[in-house]
Design a protein around this motif. Structure first.
Motif, short mmCIF file in Angstrom:
data_model
loop_
_atom_site.label_atom_id
_atom_site.label_comp_id
_atom_site.label_asym_id
_atom_site.label_seq_id
_atom_site.Cartn_x
_atom_site.Cartn_y
_atom_site.Cartn_z
N THR A 1 0.83 -1.21 0.00
CA THR A 1 0.00 0.00 0.00
C THR A 1 0.86 1.25 0.00
O THR A 1 0.60 2.21 -0.74
CB THR A 1 -0.94 0.00 1.22
OG1 THR A 1 -1.81 -1.13 1.15
CG2 THR A 1 -1.77 1.28 1.27
N LEU A 2 1.90 1.26 0.83
CA LEU A 2 2.79 2.43 0.87
C LEU A 2 3.50 2.63 -0.46
O LEU A 2 3.67 3.77 -0.91
CB LEU A 2 3.81 2.26 2.00
CG LEU A 2 3.24 2.14 3.42
CD1 LEU A 2 4.36 2.01 4.44
CD2 LEU A 2 2.32 3.30 3.75
N ALA A 3 3.89 1.53 -1.10
CA ALA A 3 4.53 1.65 -2.42
C ALA A 3 3.57 2.26 -3.43
O ALA A 3 3.96 3.10 -4.25
CB ALA A 3 5.01 0.28 -2.89
N ALA A 4 2.30 1.85 -3.37
CA ALA A 4 1.30 2.38 -4.30
C ALA A 4 1.09 3.88 -4.09
O ALA A 4 0.76 4.60 -5.04
CB ALA A 4 -0.02 1.63 -4.14
N HIS A 5 1.27 4.33 -2.85
CA HIS A 5 1.10 5.76 -2.54
C HIS A 5 2.42 6.52 -2.56
O HIS A 5 2.44 7.72 -2.25
CB HIS A 5 0.44 5.91 -1.16
CG HIS A 5 -1.03 5.62 -1.16
ND1 HIS A 5 -1.98 6.61 -1.21
CD2 HIS A 5 -1.72 4.45 -1.14
CE1 HIS A 5 -3.19 6.08 -1.20
NE2 HIS A 5 -3.06 4.76 -1.15
N ARG A 6 3.52 5.83 -2.89
CA ARG A 6 4.85 6.44 -2.93
C ARG A 6 5.19 7.09 -1.59
O ARG A 6 5.67 8.24 -1.51
CB ARG A 6 4.95 7.45 -4.07
CG ARG A 6 4.76 6.81 -5.43
CD ARG A 6 4.91 7.81 -6.56
NE ARG A 6 4.72 7.16 -7.86
CZ ARG A 6 4.77 7.78 -9.03
NH1 ARG A 6 5.01 9.09 -9.07
NH2 ARG A 6 4.58 7.12 -10.16
N VAL A 7 4.94 6.33 -0.55
CA VAL A 7 5.19 6.79 0.82
C VAL A 7 6.29 5.92 1.43
O VAL A 7 6.28 4.70 1.27
CB VAL A 7 3.91 6.70 1.67
CG1 VAL A 7 4.21 6.89 3.15
CG2 VAL A 7 2.89 7.74 1.21
N ASN A 8 7.23 6.54 2.12
CA ASN A 8 8.32 5.82 2.74
C ASN A 8 7.94 5.40 4.17
O ASN A 8 7.34 6.18 4.91
CB ASN A 8 9.58 6.69 2.82
CG ASN A 8 10.12 7.03 1.44
OD1 ASN A 8 10.14 6.18 0.56
ND2 ASN A 8 10.54 8.27 1.26
N LEU A 9 8.32 4.18 4.52
CA LEU A 9 8.13 3.70 5.88
C LEU A 9 9.32 4.19 6.71
O LEU A 9 10.46 3.80 6.46
CB LEU A 9 8.07 2.18 5.90
CG LEU A 9 7.76 1.51 7.24
CD1 LEU A 9 6.33 1.82 7.67
CD2 LEU A 9 7.94 0.01 7.13
N THR A 10 9.04 5.05 7.68
CA THR A 10 10.12 5.72 8.39
C THR A 10 9.91 5.63 9.89
O THR A 10 8.88 6.05 10.40
CB THR A 10 10.20 7.21 8.00
OG1 THR A 10 10.28 7.30 6.57
CG2 THR A 10 11.42 7.87 8.62
#
Length: 280
Positions: A56-65
């Motif tokens: 899901t994060l990849a689809a939203h171009r969001v980094n897990l931080t």
């Protein structure tokens, strides 16, 4: 505001990861969530939750931080839509009890039998559940209040401030039900209404999720833990109802929804319950 809680997909507990089925479930969550307008993602630090969140994060171009400093895990950070903020209090509850005290000889302080609940009704009392004998033998009440405080602090960063049993806002964005008419025109009313609202998504675990929900709707955690089946990789949505400007109560719109599985022909897993899941 919408709060969306996603339980991790079917887990491989031994390796803190997912089963083969769990990885498929995570991809189906991502397919469902790819067009959501998410203001902020939050995630548990545990591997099974992060593996569920990854597609899901990849689809939203969001980094897990992981942005919290190790010495100060209670710090709350300003929302950043480009990051999925990892908080330690979103990990699964860890409050083991002596298995000899549990009716099923387990170490987790829930999944209790009906007979045990009959004999210990305090467990379902919102104010006094921590006084039940099993709770006095573990750390669950302390952990729950720690989670309540962290959740309220997080919501305050988004403009929602706890006040007794409800929340307060500055009241400047009107009411949540301004568009509603009860004359058979609901579809047109929803199409004409402003649909964009702040949405927060949490990838976490059954126990901590039910604890947060119990706080938001003002009930005992065990009422949620024993009363709701929330399958792996299911979607639970709460909406902030602000019928009067500045006064908010959260209502569950859907709990443990797995329609993304039904559409894809993926069976619902039984992890988290004690009966065959409904597959329809």
């Amino acid at each position: 505001m919408k709060l969306i809680f996603i339980r991790h997909a079917e887990p491989d507990y031994e390796h803190d990861s997912l089963t083969e089925k769990g990885f498929r479930e995570a991809e189906l969550v991502a397919a469902r969530a790819k067009n959501w307008h998410v203001g902020q993602f939050y995630c548990s630090p545990l591997g099974r939750a992060q593996a569920t969140a990854a597609p899901t994060l990849a689809a939203h171009r969001v980094n897990l931080t992981t942005v919290y400093p190790d010495p100060a895990p209670d710090v709350l950070y300003t929302p950043d839509p480009k990051k999925a903020i990892v908080y330690p209090w979103l990990r699964e509850l860890h409050a083991p009890v002596d298995a000899a005290l549990h009716p099923d000889h387990r170490s987790i302080p829930w999944d209790l039998t009906p007979a045990y609940l009959n004999d210990n009704p305090l467990l379902l009392d919102r104010e006094r559940w921590g006084e039940a004998e099993l709770m006095t033998r573990c750390d669950l009440e302390h952990q729950a209040h720690w989670i309540y405080e962290r959740l309220d602090g997080l919501l305050a960063l988004h403009g929602y401030h706890r006040d007794g049993l409800c929340y307060r806002t500055d009241g400047t964005h009107g009411t949540s039900n301004y568009f509603m008419k009860y004359d058979g025109s609901s579809i047109a009313c929803m199409q004409e209404a402003e649909q964009e609202e702040e949405t927060l998504v949490f990838f976490c675990h059954l126990g901590v999720m039910m604890t947060m929900l119990s706080h938001l709707i003002n009930t005992a955690p065990h009422a949620m833990l024993h009363g709701f089946f929330v399958p792996p990789a299911s979607v639970t949505v709460l909406s902030a109802e602000e019928r009067i400007p500045g006064e908010v109560y959260f209502r569950v719109q859907t709990a443990g929804d797995t329609s993304h599985f039904r559409i894809a022909g993926e069976p619902v897993s039984y992890y988290g319950g004690f009966a065959m899941p409904f597959q329809g």
